[in-house]
Scaffold this motif. Structure first.
Motif, PDB file in Angstrom:
ATOM      1  N   UNK A 172      38.495  61.394  28.413  1.00 53.35           N
ATOM      2  CA  UNK A 172      39.314  60.677  27.767  1.00 53.35           C
ATOM      3  C   UNK A 172      37.683  59.797  28.839  1.00 53.35           C
ATOM      4  N   UNK A 173      37.657  58.810  28.914  1.00 52.12           N
ATOM      5  CA  UNK A 173      37.654  57.726  30.469  1.00 52.12           C
ATOM      6  C   UNK A 173      37.712  56.058  30.852  1.00 52.12           C
ATOM      7  N   UNK A 174      37.628  55.959  31.282  1.00 51.29           N
ATOM      8  CA  UNK A 174      38.374  54.582  31.724  1.00 51.29           C
ATOM      9  C   UNK A 174      36.400  53.575  33.326  1.00 51.29           C
ATOM     10  N   UNK A 175      36.598  52.421  32.677  1.00 47.40           N
ATOM     11  CA  UNK A 175      36.000  51.793  32.238  1.00 47.40           C
ATOM     12  C   UNK A 175      36.211  50.173  33.358  1.00 47.40           C
ATOM     13  N   UNK A 176      35.131  49.216  33.702  1.00 45.29           N
ATOM     14  CA  UNK A 176      36.187  48.275  34.361  1.00 45.29           C
ATOM     15  C   UNK A 176      34.877  47.361  33.699  1.00 45.29           C
ATOM     16  N   UNK A 177      35.518  46.654  33.246  1.00 50.84           N
ATOM     17  CA  UNK A 177      34.894  45.007  33.297  1.00 50.84           C
ATOM     18  C   UNK A 177      35.360  43.746  33.628  1.00 50.84           C
ATOM     19  N   UNK A 178      33.807  42.762  33.683  1.00 53.15           N
ATOM     20  CA  UNK A 178      34.045  41.586  34.107  1.00 53.15           C
ATOM     21  C   UNK A 178      33.954  40.160  33.315  1.00 53.15           C
ATOM     22  N   UNK A 179      32.953  41.009  32.214  1.00 55.62           N
ATOM     23  CA  UNK A 179      32.372  39.938  31.120  1.00 55.62           C
ATOM     24  C   UNK A 179      33.428  39.096  30.441  1.00 55.62           C
ATOM     25  N   UNK A 180      34.467  39.263  31.009  1.00 52.20           N
ATOM     26  CA  UNK A 180      35.147  38.710  30.274  1.00 52.20           C
ATOM     27  C   UNK A 180      35.343  36.805  30.856  1.00 52.20           C
ATOM     28  N   UNK A 181      35.114  36.756  32.025  1.00 48.43           N
ATOM     29  CA  UNK A 181      35.048  35.680  32.108  1.00 48.43           C
ATOM     30  C   UNK A 181      33.980  34.989  32.613  1.00 48.43           C
ATOM     31  N   UNK A 182      32.276  35.558  31.355  1.00 46.79           N
ATOM     32  CA  UNK A 182      31.088  34.768  31.477  1.00 46.79           C
ATOM     33  C   UNK A 182      31.329  33.572  30.534  1.00 46.79           C
ATOM     34  N   UNK A 183      31.330  32.945  30.547  1.00 47.96           N
ATOM     35  CA  UNK A 183      31.523  31.466  29.964  1.00 47.96           C
ATOM     36  C   UNK A 183      30.521  31.540  28.304  1.00 47.96           C
ATOM     37  N   UNK A 238      42.222  36.686  26.612  1.00 49.07           N
ATOM     38  CA  UNK A 238      41.193  37.285  27.649  1.00 49.07           C
ATOM     39  C   UNK A 238      40.409  36.804  28.947  1.00 49.07           C
ATOM     40  N   UNK A 239      40.146  35.647  28.172  1.00 43.37           N
ATOM     41  CA  UNK A 239      39.511  34.793  29.342  1.00 43.37           C
ATOM     42  C   UNK A 239      39.926  34.363  30.438  1.00 43.37           C
ATOM     43  N   UNK A 298      44.204  48.190  27.228  1.00 46.51           N
ATOM     44  CA  UNK A 298      43.286  47.600  28.697  1.00 46.51           C
ATOM     45  C   UNK A 298      44.540  47.321  29.389  1.00 46.51           C
ATOM     46  N   UNK A 299      44.187  46.752  30.616  1.00 43.17           N
ATOM     47  CA  UNK A 299      45.171  46.740  31.847  1.00 43.17           C
ATOM     48  C   UNK A 299      44.617  45.613  32.997  1.00 43.17           C
ATOM     49  N   UNK A 300      44.889  44.569  33.607  1.00 41.41           N
ATOM     50  CA  UNK A 300      44.602  43.685  34.502  1.00 41.41           C
ATOM     51  C   UNK A 300      45.962  44.400  35.473  1.00 41.41           C
ATOM     52  N   UNK A 301      45.365  44.752  36.559  1.00 39.87           N
ATOM     53  CA  UNK A 301      46.232  45.437  37.392  1.00 39.87           C
ATOM     54  C   UNK A 301      47.115  46.081  36.743  1.00 39.87           C
ATOM     55  N   UNK A 302      48.190  45.965  36.719  1.00 42.85           N
ATOM     56  CA  UNK A 302      49.518  46.925  36.198  1.00 42.85           C
ATOM     57  C   UNK A 302      50.011  45.832  34.775  1.00 42.85           C
ATOM     58  N   UNK A 303      49.474  45.263  34.891  1.00 42.65           N
ATOM     59  CA  UNK A 303      49.724  43.739  32.994  1.00 42.65           C
ATOM     60  C   UNK A 303      49.118  44.981  31.959  1.00 42.65           C
ATOM     61  N   UNK A 304      49.772  44.934  31.065  1.00 41.95           N
ATOM     62  CA  UNK A 304      48.969  45.716  29.890  1.00 41.95           C
ATOM     63  C   UNK A 304      48.502  44.402  28.986  1.00 41.95           C
ATOM     64  N   UNK A 305      47.456  44.337  28.450  1.00 42.81           N
ATOM     65  CA  UNK A 305      46.895  43.562  27.862  1.00 42.81           C
ATOM     66  C   UNK A 305      47.388  43.954  25.675  1.00 42.81           C
ATOM     67  N   UNK A 306      46.263  45.058  25.715  1.00 41.75           N
ATOM     68  CA  UNK A 306      46.184  45.252  24.158  1.00 41.75           C
ATOM     69  C   UNK A 306      46.380  46.567  24.621  1.00 41.75           C
ATOM     70  N   UNK A 307      46.014  47.350  23.527  1.00 38.24           N
ATOM     71  CA  UNK A 307      46.764  48.734  23.301  1.00 38.24           C
ATOM     72  C   UNK A 307      47.001  49.157  21.729  1.00 38.24           C
ATOM     73  N   UNK A 362      40.619  38.820  38.223  1.00 32.72           N
ATOM     74  CA  UNK A 362      40.235  39.928  38.047  1.00 32.72           C
ATOM     75  C   UNK A 362      40.131  40.741  36.934  1.00 32.72           C
ATOM     76  N   UNK A 363      39.376  42.164  36.941  1.00 37.56           N
ATOM     77  CA  UNK A 363      39.238  42.964  36.565  1.00 37.56           C
ATOM     78  C   UNK A 363      40.065  43.682  35.772  1.00 37.56           C
ATOM     79  N   UNK A 364      39.149  43.737  33.978  1.00 37.04           N
ATOM     80  CA  UNK A 364      39.617  44.693  32.922  1.00 37.04           C
ATOM     81  C   UNK A 364      39.546  45.975  33.444  1.00 37.04           C
ATOM     82  N   UNK A 365      40.860  46.942  33.150  1.00 39.09           N
ATOM     83  CA  UNK A 365      40.443  48.361  33.394  1.00 39.09           C
ATOM     84  C   UNK A 365      40.487  48.697  31.699  1.00 39.09           C
ATOM     85  N   UNK A 366      39.764  49.496  31.261  1.00 36.83           N
ATOM     86  CA  UNK A 366      39.480  49.656  29.638  1.00 36.83           C
ATOM     87  C   UNK A 366      39.418  51.153  29.571  1.00 36.83           C
TER      88      UNK A 366
END
Length: 163
Positions: free
Chosen positions: A44-55, A112-113, A139-148, A117-121
């Motif tokens: 598998x893979x884990x990536x980081x993203x901060x594009x969810x903040x882009x207006x 998500x917007x 998808x997580x933000x820190x310890x918070x589960x966002x989507x699965x 911070x960053x989202x871990x995918x």
């Protein structure tokens, strides 16, 4: 990730950024949502993203980025993982992937917007047979589960051409 992440081949993916990712996935420009690779292995893979903040995020509607858009973040992580598997095996990357099934998706947040911070995918390959793969994703933000959820991707599916 497993001990395979320590192998030199897989370790070279760790820390790679947006341009490196964009060279391996079909998503370009603002639609390439992943910012960098955190770690990768054959599993598998884990990536980081901060594009969810882009207006000007290309998936925003009415100024909001709904949590269901997290499936696209996961799909891009799956595409990148598939490209890396092909590179590692010395075979051509799949030319196209088609998300044919998404199941058991739970949206733990409405959008998500407004996630700080960053989202871990994360995408974990549960099965693959050459023409399709099944992944579990989160998808997580820190310890918070966002989507699965789980997804099935068909590889190199012919696209019908209209007359």
């Amino acid at each position: 990730m497993s001990d395979a992440v320590t192998s030199p081949w897989w370790a070279q993916a760790s820390g790679q950024g947006h341009d490196w990712i964009a060279a391996r996935v079909p998503h370009q420009g603002a639609m390439c949502l992943l910012g960098r690779v955190l770690d990768a292995s054959p599993e598998g893979i884990r990536c980081a993203a901060d594009s969810h903040h882009a207006p000007d995020h290309p998936m925003r509607q009415h100024g909001r980025l709904g949590a269901a858009c997290g499936v696209e973040y996961a799909a891009q992580a799956m595409a990148l993982h598939g490209a890396l598997l092909a590179e590692q095996r010395g075979v051509p990357r799949p030319r196209r992937g088609l998300l044919v099934s998404v199941r058991g998706v739970t949206l733990h947040v409405p959008r998500l917007d407004d996630v700080a911070g960053e989202i871990t995918v994360a995408a974990r390959c549960e099965a693959e047979n050459g023409d399709h793969c099944q992944y579990a994703f989160s998808l997580h933000a820190g310890d918070q589960l966002l989507v699965e959820g789980r997804a099935t991707v068909m590889l190199d599916v012919p696209v019908p051409v209209s007359p």
